[in-house]
Enzyme design. Structure first.
Site, PDB file in Angstrom:
ATOM      1  N   HIS A  89       5.783   4.476  -3.857  1.00 44.12           N
ATOM      2  CA  HIS A  89       4.722   4.232  -2.877  1.00 44.12           C
ATOM      3  C   HIS A  89       4.112   5.531  -2.336  1.00 44.12           C
ATOM      4  CE1 HIS A  89       2.702   2.877   0.776  1.00 44.12           C
ATOM      5  NE2 HIS A  89       2.695   1.661   0.246  1.00 44.12           N
ATOM      6  N   LEU A  90       4.902   6.480  -1.904  1.00 42.60           N
ATOM      7  CA  LEU A  90       4.518   7.801  -1.399  1.00 42.60           C
ATOM      8  C   LEU A  90       3.822   7.801  -0.026  1.00 42.60           C
ATOM      9  CD1 LEU A  90       3.326   9.621  -4.657  1.00 42.60           C
ATOM     10  CD2 LEU A  90       5.529   9.822  -3.498  1.00 42.60           C
ATOM     11  N   ASP A  91       3.646   6.663   0.606  1.00 42.98           N
ATOM     12  CA  ASP A  91       3.053   6.648   1.955  1.00 42.98           C
ATOM     13  C   ASP A  91       3.585   5.453   2.751  1.00 42.98           C
ATOM     14  OD1 ASP A  91       1.485   7.635   4.021  1.00 42.98           O
ATOM     15  OD2 ASP A  91      -0.307   6.548   3.389  1.00 42.98           O
ATOM     16  N   LEU A  92       4.888   5.228   2.666  1.00 40.87           N
ATOM     17  CA  LEU A  92       5.479   4.102   3.373  1.00 40.87           C
ATOM     18  C   LEU A  92       5.646   4.447   4.849  1.00 40.87           C
ATOM     19  CD1 LEU A  92       6.491   1.280   2.666  1.00 40.87           C
ATOM     20  CD2 LEU A  92       8.786   2.217   2.618  1.00 40.87           C
ATOM     21  N   ASN A  96       1.795   0.443   7.145  1.00 37.36           N
ATOM     22  CA  ASN A  96       1.620  -0.050   5.779  1.00 37.36           C
ATOM     23  C   ASN A  96       2.576  -1.196   5.456  1.00 37.36           C
ATOM     24  OD1 ASN A  96      -0.460   1.683   5.240  1.00 37.36           O
ATOM     25  ND2 ASN A  96       0.816   3.228   4.279  1.00 37.36           N
TER      26      ASN A  96
END
Length: 130
Positions: A89-92, A96
């Site tokens: 994911h890299l932006d949890l 979100n």
């Protein structure tokens, strides 16, 4: 669109529209291409998780909190191990994670996500939320 899991938000559709507009630029008229991109996701009536974890008066009991944490873990497990090409994911973050009417968490916003094969994952990217 390939993701189908109870804890991942369902992608319903998208719209991509391009318009040409005549605009003034440095005293001359030029044609500019205006692009609009919209995605449509399933409706989550309880909004995002961040509005529920701001303070102790959010009204969530421990059973509900545990259910939310467990659902997020199930969603991440699906993304990382249960599909052919793992998705990172890299932006949890709490904003979100969306909550449906039963407070079931669903991971959303895959804008920074990456597909990875069977390899070591190392990123030095500073994109996303600090």
């Amino acid at each position: 669109m390939m993701l189908k899991h109870r804890n991942i938000v369902r992608f319903v559709g998208y719209c991509y529209e391009t318009k040409n507009e005549c605009l003034e630029y440095k005293g001359k008229y030029v044609f500019a291409e205006m692009v609009e991109k919209l995605i449509c996701l399933e409706y989550m009536p309880n909004g995002s998780l961040d509005k529920y974890i701001s303070d102790e008066t959010s009204g969530l009991n421990w059973s509900t909190r545990y259910k939310i944490i467990e659902g997020i873990c199930y969603g991440l497990h699906h993304l990382h191990t249960e599909i052919d090409k793992p998705i990172i994911h890299l932006d949890l973050k709490p904003s979100n994670i969306l909550l449906d009417d039963g407070m079931v968490p669903k991971i959303t916003d895959f804008g920074l996500s990456r597909l990875f094969g069977q390899q070591t994952i190392c990123t030095s990217s500073r994109d996303g939320t600090l």
